[in-house]
Design an enzyme around this catalytic site. Sequence first.
Site, short mmCIF file in Angstrom:
data_model
loop_
_atom_site.label_atom_id
_atom_site.label_comp_id
_atom_site.label_asym_id
_atom_site.label_seq_id
_atom_site.Cartn_x
_atom_site.Cartn_y
_atom_site.Cartn_z
N ASN A 1 -18.84 3.68 30.84
CA ASN A 1 -19.10 4.45 30.67
C ASN A 1 -20.44 4.98 30.41
O ASN A 1 -20.62 6.58 30.24
CB ASN A 1 -18.12 5.32 29.32
CG ASN A 1 -16.98 4.65 29.53
OD1 ASN A 1 -16.23 4.75 28.62
ND2 ASN A 1 -15.95 5.52 30.96
N ASP B 1 -6.79 8.71 28.93
CA ASP B 1 -7.60 9.15 30.09
C ASP B 1 -7.26 10.90 30.06
O ASP B 1 -6.37 11.70 29.21
CB ASP B 1 -6.99 8.52 30.93
CG ASP B 1 -8.21 8.86 32.00
OD1 ASP B 1 -9.25 9.54 32.16
OD2 ASP B 1 -8.26 8.10 33.08
C1 FPP Z 1 -11.40 8.92 28.92
O1 FPP Z 1 -11.64 10.74 29.84
C2 FPP Z 1 -11.56 9.54 27.66
C3 FPP Z 1 -12.92 8.34 27.48
C4 FPP Z 1 -14.39 7.89 28.02
C5 FPP Z 1 -13.04 8.58 25.58
C6 FPP Z 1 -12.27 8.82 25.31
C7 FPP Z 1 -12.42 9.09 23.57
C8 FPP Z 1 -11.75 9.83 22.94
C9 FPP Z 1 -10.74 9.99 23.14
C10 FPP Z 1 -13.05 10.80 21.19
C11 FPP Z 1 -12.69 10.27 20.33
C12 FPP Z 1 -12.22 8.40 19.99
C13 FPP Z 1 -11.71 8.57 18.98
C14 FPP Z 1 -11.84 6.38 18.40
C15 FPP Z 1 -12.64 9.05 17.64
P1 FPP Z 1 -12.07 11.10 30.64
O2 FPP Z 1 -14.01 11.61 30.01
O3 FPP Z 1 -12.58 10.57 32.03
O4 FPP Z 1 -11.85 12.32 31.55
P2 FPP Z 1 -11.04 12.33 33.09
O5 FPP Z 1 -10.46 11.37 33.43
O6 FPP Z 1 -10.54 14.00 32.89
O7 FPP Z 1 -12.46 13.23 33.63
#
Ligand code: FPP
Length: 266
Positions: free
Chosen positions: A90, A42
């Site tokens: 998501n 996250d």
């Molecule tokens: C949450 O951060 C993260 C995700 C929903 C996606 C995770 C994806 C990756 C790390 C990219 C690549 C992954 C792979 C397996 C190739 P957020 O967007 O909710 O962050 P925030 O809470 O700060 O908005």
Amino acid sequence: MPSGQSRTLSDIVSVAKDKYEESVLKLIQPNRLPQHIAIIMDGNGRWALSRHMPRIFGHRAGMETVRRTLQAARDIGIEFVTLYAFSAENWSRPKPEISALMHLLQEYLRKEVDELDSSNVKLLTIGNISKLPSYAKRELDCAIERLSKNDGQKLVLALNYGSRDEIITVAKRIGTMVANGEIKPDRINFKTIEDNLYTKGIPDPDLLIRTSGELRISNFLLWQMAYTEFYITETLWPDFSRVEFFKAVLEYQKRDRRFGCVKASS
Ligand code: FPP
């Protein structure tokens, strides 16, 4: 600062970092490793926005953290790593962000499959992957097939995964078995549930790492994490380092896992 001097400074920093990492690594007890580490990655969006960049920039940086963390996990011999890469919830994000995440998944698999193969990694998924866009699904199928004979570390990608969806799927399957007379309701037990989860054959996580300081489980492995130890860090996922990964394992090794029992001496 002249380039010669700055190189020297970065060399010093790099040597100091290596030494620090080595000293943390030395503290890890190889006979008490978590068999399975699950990670909620996250903070990508906040990381990007704090740099006045679009959220997608954070996801790209997060992809590098995925590479680095899996390498660290292999270096100390963690058998299972599950990454919460895309939750069932998501899909409600803006379309361009969903598309960027799916393309990053495709790019990651394309770029990393050789390295994963030479490291003997096997790729598994949990979640309803049939709903992924066809280009991402194709890449995933190719990578799963390519790595299928490997018997080293298991990398489990949670994609279009939601624990409540998973539990509904289990209830439907068992309901069908009951309706077909394959099992009597009073014979339904722990194993019946486990055998019908997406995670069949995968041990429960010993350790959950969640970055960005949120104190939530976010519909992730609700059944499987009944006795999982949590390591929550304020660090945003793109900044999560090898050393912090090792520190999470060290923290885990300090925990007294009782699984609801008391110690024999108490
Ligand atoms: C949450 O951060 C993260 C995700 C929903 C996606 C995770 C994806 C990756 C790390 C990219 C690549 C992954 C792979 C397996 C190739 P957020 O967007 O909710 O962050 P925030 O809470 O700060 O908005």
